[in-house]
Design an enzyme around this catalytic site. Structure first.
Site, PDB file in Angstrom:
ATOM      1  CG  ASN A 172      -0.451  -0.234   2.471  1.00 29.81           C
ATOM      2  OD1 ASN A 172       0.687  -0.831   2.668  1.00 29.81           O
ATOM      3  ND2 ASN A 172      -0.956   0.620   3.276  1.00 29.81           N
ATOM      4  N   GLY A 249      -0.657  -7.975   6.763  1.00 31.17           N
ATOM      5  CA  GLY A 249      -1.952  -8.416   7.445  1.00 31.17           C
ATOM      6  C   GLY A 249      -1.617  -9.100   8.854  1.00 31.17           C
ATOM      7  CD  GLU A 270       4.329  -1.022  13.074  1.00 33.37           C
ATOM      8  OE1 GLU A 270       3.397  -1.032  13.567  1.00 33.37           O
ATOM      9  OE2 GLU A 270       5.416  -0.635  13.870  1.00 33.37           O
ATOM     10  CB  CYS A 304      -2.359   0.091   8.448  1.00 29.38           C
ATOM     11  SG  CYS A 304      -1.153   1.301   8.508  1.00 29.38           S
ATOM     12  CD  GLU A 405      -6.763  -3.938   7.846  1.00 30.53           C
ATOM     13  OE1 GLU A 405      -6.258  -5.205   7.653  1.00 30.53           O
ATOM     14  OE2 GLU A 405      -6.139  -3.064   7.779  1.00 30.53           O
ATOM     15  CD  GLU A 482       8.567  -0.435  11.107  1.00 31.31           C
ATOM     16  OE1 GLU A 482       7.484   0.098  10.403  1.00 31.31           O
ATOM     17  OE2 GLU A 482       9.279  -1.379  10.694  1.00 31.31           O
TER      18      GLU A 482
HETATM   19  P1  NAD Z   1       0.054  -9.545   3.611  1.00 34.41           P
HETATM   20  O1  NAD Z   1       0.062  -9.911   5.066  1.00 34.41           O
HETATM   21  O2  NAD Z   1      -0.737 -10.451   2.744  1.00 34.41           O
HETATM   22  O3  NAD Z   1       1.283  -9.298   2.971  1.00 34.41           O
HETATM   23  C1  NAD Z   1       2.552  -8.556   3.535  1.00 34.41           C
HETATM   24  C2  NAD Z   1       3.818  -8.942   3.137  1.00 34.41           C
HETATM   25  O4  NAD Z   1       4.162 -10.296   3.639  1.00 34.41           O
HETATM   26  C3  NAD Z   1       3.912  -9.308   1.319  1.00 34.41           C
HETATM   27  O5  NAD Z   1       5.276  -8.962   0.899  1.00 34.41           O
HETATM   28  C4  NAD Z   1       3.777 -10.747   1.439  1.00 34.41           C
HETATM   29  O6  NAD Z   1       4.338 -11.095   0.273  1.00 34.41           O
HETATM   30  C5  NAD Z   1       4.334 -11.167   2.653  1.00 34.41           C
HETATM   31  N1  NAD Z   1       3.869 -12.426   3.093  1.00 34.41           N
HETATM   32  C6  NAD Z   1       2.703 -13.164   2.953  1.00 34.41           C
HETATM   33  N2  NAD Z   1       2.814 -14.152   3.784  1.00 34.41           N
HETATM   34  C7  NAD Z   1       4.101 -14.426   4.076  1.00 34.41           C
HETATM   35  C8  NAD Z   1       4.759 -15.475   4.711  1.00 34.41           C
HETATM   36  N3  NAD Z   1       3.934 -16.751   4.992  1.00 34.41           N
HETATM   37  N4  NAD Z   1       5.870 -15.363   5.077  1.00 34.41           N
HETATM   38  C9  NAD Z   1       6.544 -14.284   4.902  1.00 34.41           C
HETATM   39  N5  NAD Z   1       6.214 -13.213   4.192  1.00 34.41           N
HETATM   40  C10 NAD Z   1       4.846 -13.431   3.965  1.00 34.41           C
HETATM   41  O7  NAD Z   1      -0.517  -8.012   3.823  1.00 34.41           O
HETATM   42  P2  NAD Z   1      -0.959  -7.038   2.301  1.00 34.41           P
HETATM   43  O8  NAD Z   1      -2.290  -7.543   1.828  1.00 34.41           O
HETATM   44  O9  NAD Z   1       0.225  -6.902   1.364  1.00 34.41           O
HETATM   45  O10 NAD Z   1      -1.004  -5.741   3.191  1.00 34.41           O
HETATM   46  C11 NAD Z   1      -2.346  -5.346   3.666  1.00 34.41           C
HETATM   47  C12 NAD Z   1      -2.249  -5.154   5.320  1.00 34.41           C
HETATM   48  O11 NAD Z   1      -1.034  -4.605   5.753  1.00 34.41           O
HETATM   49  C13 NAD Z   1      -3.377  -4.844   5.904  1.00 34.41           C
HETATM   50  O12 NAD Z   1      -3.748  -5.652   6.930  1.00 34.41           O
HETATM   51  C14 NAD Z   1      -2.825  -3.511   6.569  1.00 34.41           C
HETATM   52  O13 NAD Z   1      -3.379  -2.991   7.516  1.00 34.41           O
HETATM   53  C15 NAD Z   1      -1.519  -3.871   6.841  1.00 34.41           C
HETATM   54  N6  NAD Z   1      -0.489  -2.739   6.918  1.00 34.41           N
HETATM   55  C16 NAD Z   1      -0.136  -2.422   8.126  1.00 34.41           C
HETATM   56  C17 NAD Z   1       0.869  -1.371   8.248  1.00 34.41           C
HETATM   57  C18 NAD Z   1       0.833  -1.019   9.681  1.00 34.41           C
HETATM   58  O14 NAD Z   1       2.006  -0.107   9.766  1.00 34.41           O
HETATM   59  N7  NAD Z   1       0.491  -1.516  10.887  1.00 34.41           N
HETATM   60  C19 NAD Z   1       0.813  -0.453   7.085  1.00 34.41           C
HETATM   61  C20 NAD Z   1       0.530  -0.869   6.014  1.00 34.41           C
HETATM   62  C21 NAD Z   1      -0.094  -2.039   5.695  1.00 34.41           C
END
Ligand code: NAD
Length: 512
Positions: A172, A249, A270, A304, A405, A482
C-alpha cells in the site's frame, strides 16, 4: 462522483516519467548483482487501466540463502558493521538525497504500479528521503552509555549490529515502508534483505539502484520480490537472519510470530487496523468533516490506519452523516495521474472484488448504503479497479462490517451517547492501531485519547505522520515500534562491558 480523464494511462505514464528501459527491467537484486529471477513470473497491472505493463521474474527460496550469505560477508568485508557512525551516516544522507533527486521518477513508477495519486506518491517519496536523513542524524547522535558504577569497574552499555535483517513490506505505501525499515536497519550496521510485495515490487528495486549509486557497499542489500509463502517464509525461517521487521496483515503477522518464536528471533510486526474516528457534538464540524473524509477515503482506504469506524454523537448524528455523505459522493474517482482525482483505483481487481463482496454481505445483513456501494458502471472506469467512496449506516459496532478490516474506501457511521459509551464501542475490537478525536474540549480529548486502545491518537487531525514520532500497533495491530530516534536500537544488539579498575586481584577462594 464524476469521472476524471481516461483509462489508458500506462503509455501516458511512460511518456510522463517511467522509463521502461531504466526502471522496468526484468532484474532482481541478489547479493549485489542485478540478475533475472528464476522464480515464477509476476505480472504487473496498471490499476487505472487494467493493462499489463511489465512482467518480472520473481526470486526463489535459493536466492534467500545466497543473499543472506552475501549480506553477512559484505557487512564484514566492506567494514560497514564496524564503520564509525558518522561515516555510515554519510552514506544514508547520500541515499536520502538520491531519493529526493529522483522523487518524480519514484512517484511516477509507484503510481503506475499501485494506482495511487501522484500527489500521494510524491509525498511518500519525500517521506522516504527524510527517513534516510533522519536516521543518519539519529545515528550520529545515538550515544552509548557509561552507566553508574556499582563496583570497581567502568561499565558501558553499547550497541552492535545484529547481522542480517529481513524487511517484509505490503503493497500500500511501498517507498515509505521500505525506508522505514531499511534506513534504521542499515544505520545500525546490518545487511538487509528486502522482500517487497508481489503486487508492487518495482519501487523497492528502484530504491536499491539508488542505494547502489549512493555508494552502499555491494551485497549489503538484496531485494527479492516473490510470493510471501515461499520467498518471504524462507527469509523469516533462515537460521542466519537475526531479526525481521514485517508490515502486513494480522493473520500473516500472527503466523510469522510463531515462526520467529521457534527461532527465538525478535520480530517487529506492524499489522492491520479498524480505527475509530470519534466526532463529539462540540467539534468544529467543518474540520471534522474534512478530516474524517481524508482519514477514510485518501489512499482509497487502503491504509492500515484508515478511520473506518466513524462514531458520531447522537445529537448531531443525522446532520453530520448527511453532510459527510454529500461530500463523499462528490469525491472524484479517477486515475492517479490526474491532478483532479480524489480517490484513485484500488491496487487490483482481486482486492477491489473482495471489498465489494464485504459491502454486499453487509447490505444483505441490513446495512443501508448512503453513497457508493457498488462497482461503478461508468465506461471510462470499466477496465480499472475502481471502487467508490462508500458510507454505510444502520449497522452496529458488533456487525461483521464494523469488525473486519476492509482495506478499501468503506466506512460505517455509528451513533454514540456519551464518552463512556463511545470508549466502550471504540475499544470493542481486536485492533489497536489508531484513533481520531474531534472535539474542542482538550480535557475530553486527553481523557478519551488515553482510554482508547490505540498506538496513535490524533486530536482534531488525522493520518498525519512524523518520522521522529514512534509508531506502535497495540493488541492485534502489532508488536514493537517503528520510527523515532530509538528505531536504530530496534535493529541493534545491546551489550554491556565491565572494565575492571581495581588495583588488586579478586579476593575469592582459599587458593592464594
Ligand atoms: P500481507 O500480510 O498479505 O502481505 C504483506 C507482506 O508479507 C507481503 O510482502 C507478502 O508477500 C508477505 N508474506 C505473506 N505471507 C508471508 C509468509 N508466510 N511469510 C513471509 N512473508 C509473507 O498483507 P498485504 O495484503 O500485502 O497488506 C495489507 C495489510 O497490511 C493490511 O492488513 C494492512 O492493515 C497492513 N498494513 C499495516 C501497516 C502498519 O504499519 N500497521 C502499514 C501498512 C499495511
Amino acid at each position: 462522483m464524476s469521472l476524471v480523464a481516461s483509462t489508458d494511462t500506462a503509455p501516458a505514464l511512460i511518456g510522463a516519467g517511467v522509463d521502461p528501459s531504466r526502471d522496468l527491467l526484468d532484474e532482481i537484486y541478489v547479493a549485489g548483482r542485478w540478475v533475472t529471477g528464476t522464480g515464477e513470473p509476476i505480472e504487473s497491472i496498471d490499476p487505472a487501466s487494467g493493462h499489463r505493463f511489465a512482467t518480472l521474474r520473481a526470486a526463489t527460496v535459493d536466492d534467500v540463502d545466497v543473499a543472506v550469505r552475501a549480506g553477512l560477508s559484505a557487512a564484514r568485508t566492506s567494514g560497514w558493521a564496524t564503520m564509525l557512525p558518522h561515516e555510515r551516516a554519510a552514506t544514508l544522507h547520500r541515499i536520502g538525497n538520491a531519493v529526493e533527486f529522483n522523487a518524480d521518477r519514484i512517484a511516477a513508477l509507484q503510481t503506475l504500479d499501485t494506482g495511487k495519486t501522484l500527489s500521494e506518491t510524491k509525498a511518500l517519496a519525500a517521506s522516504a528521503a527524510n527517513t534516510f536523513r533522519y536516521m543518519a542524524a539519529a545515528l550520529e547522535t545515538a550515544d552509548d552509555a557509561v552507566t553508574t558504577p556499582r563496583g570497581p569497574w567502568m561499565t558501558l552499555s553499547t550497541h552492535q549490529p545484529m547481522g542480517v535483517v529481513g524487511a517484509i513490506t505490503p503493497w500500500n505505501s511501498p517507498i515509505a515502508s521500505d525506508a522505514q525499515k531499511l534506513a534504521p536497519a542499515l544505520a545500525a550496521g546490518n545487511a538487509v534483505i528486502s522482500k517487497p510485495p508481489v503486487w508492487a515490487p518495482w519501487v523497492t528495486l528502484l530504491l536499491a539502484r539508488l542505494c547502489e549509486e549512493a555508494g552502499l557497499p555491494s551485497g549489503l542489500l538484496s531485494v527479492l520480490p516473490g510470493p510471501g509463502r515461499t520467498v518471504g517464509e524462507a527469509l523469516v525461517r533462515h537460521p542466519q537472519v537475526a531479526k525481521v521487521s514485517f508490515t502486513g496483515g494480522t493473520s500473516t503477522g500472527r503466523h510469522l510470530a510463531h515462526v520467529a518464536a521457534d527461532k527465538l528471533m525478535p520480530i517487529t510486526l506492524e499489522l492491520g487496523g479498524k480505527s475509530p474516528t470519534i466526532v463529539f457534538d462540540d467539534a468544529d464540524l467543518e474540520r471534522a468533516l474534512q478530516g474524517v473524509l481524508f482519514g477514510i477515503f485518501s489512499s482509497s482506504g487502503q491504509s492500515c490506519i484508515a478511520g473506518s469506524r466513524i462514531f458520531v454523537q447522537r445529537s448531531i448524528f443525522d446532520n453530520f452523516t448527511d453532510e459527510l455523505v454529500r461530500r463523499a459522493a462528490r469525491l472524484r474517482l479517477g486515475p492517479g495521474t490526474d491532478g483532479g482525482t480524489d480517490v484513485a483505483p484500488m491496487i487490483s481487481r482481486t482486492h477491489r472484488d473482495s471489498v465489494a463482496t464485504m459491502v454486499d454481505a453487509a447490505v444483505a445483513a441490513g446495512a443501508q448504503v448512503r453513497c457508493g456501494g457498488r462497482i461503478p458502471d461508468d465506461p471510462g472506469l470499466a477496465t480499472g479497479s475502481y471502487y467508490p467512496p462508500t458510507i454505510l449506516t444502520g449497522v452496529t459496532n458488533a456487525d461483521t462490517i464494523s469488525r473486519e478490516e476492509i482495506f478499501g474506501p468503506v466506512a460505517v457511521v455509528i451513533p454514540f451517547d456519551d464518552e463512556a459509551d463511545v470508549i466502550t464501542q471504540a475499544n470493542d475490537t481486536v485492533y489497536g492501531l489508531a484513533c481520531g478525536l474531534w472535539t474542542q474540549d482538550y480535557r475530553r480529548a486527553l481523557r478519551v485519547g488515553e482510554a482508547v486502545n490505540a498506538g496513535t491518537v490524533w486530536v482534531n487531525t488525522y493520518k498525519q505522520f512524523s518520522i521522529s514520532t514512534p509508531f506502535t500497533g497495540l493488541r492485534e495491530s502489532g508488536l514493537g515500534t517503528e520510527k523515532g530516534r530509538d528505531a536504530i536500537r530496534q535493529y541493534s544488539d545491546q551489550k554491556s562491558i565491565y572494565l575492571d579498575r581495581s588495583d588488586a586481584p579478586m579476593r575469592w577462594g582459599t587458593s592464594r
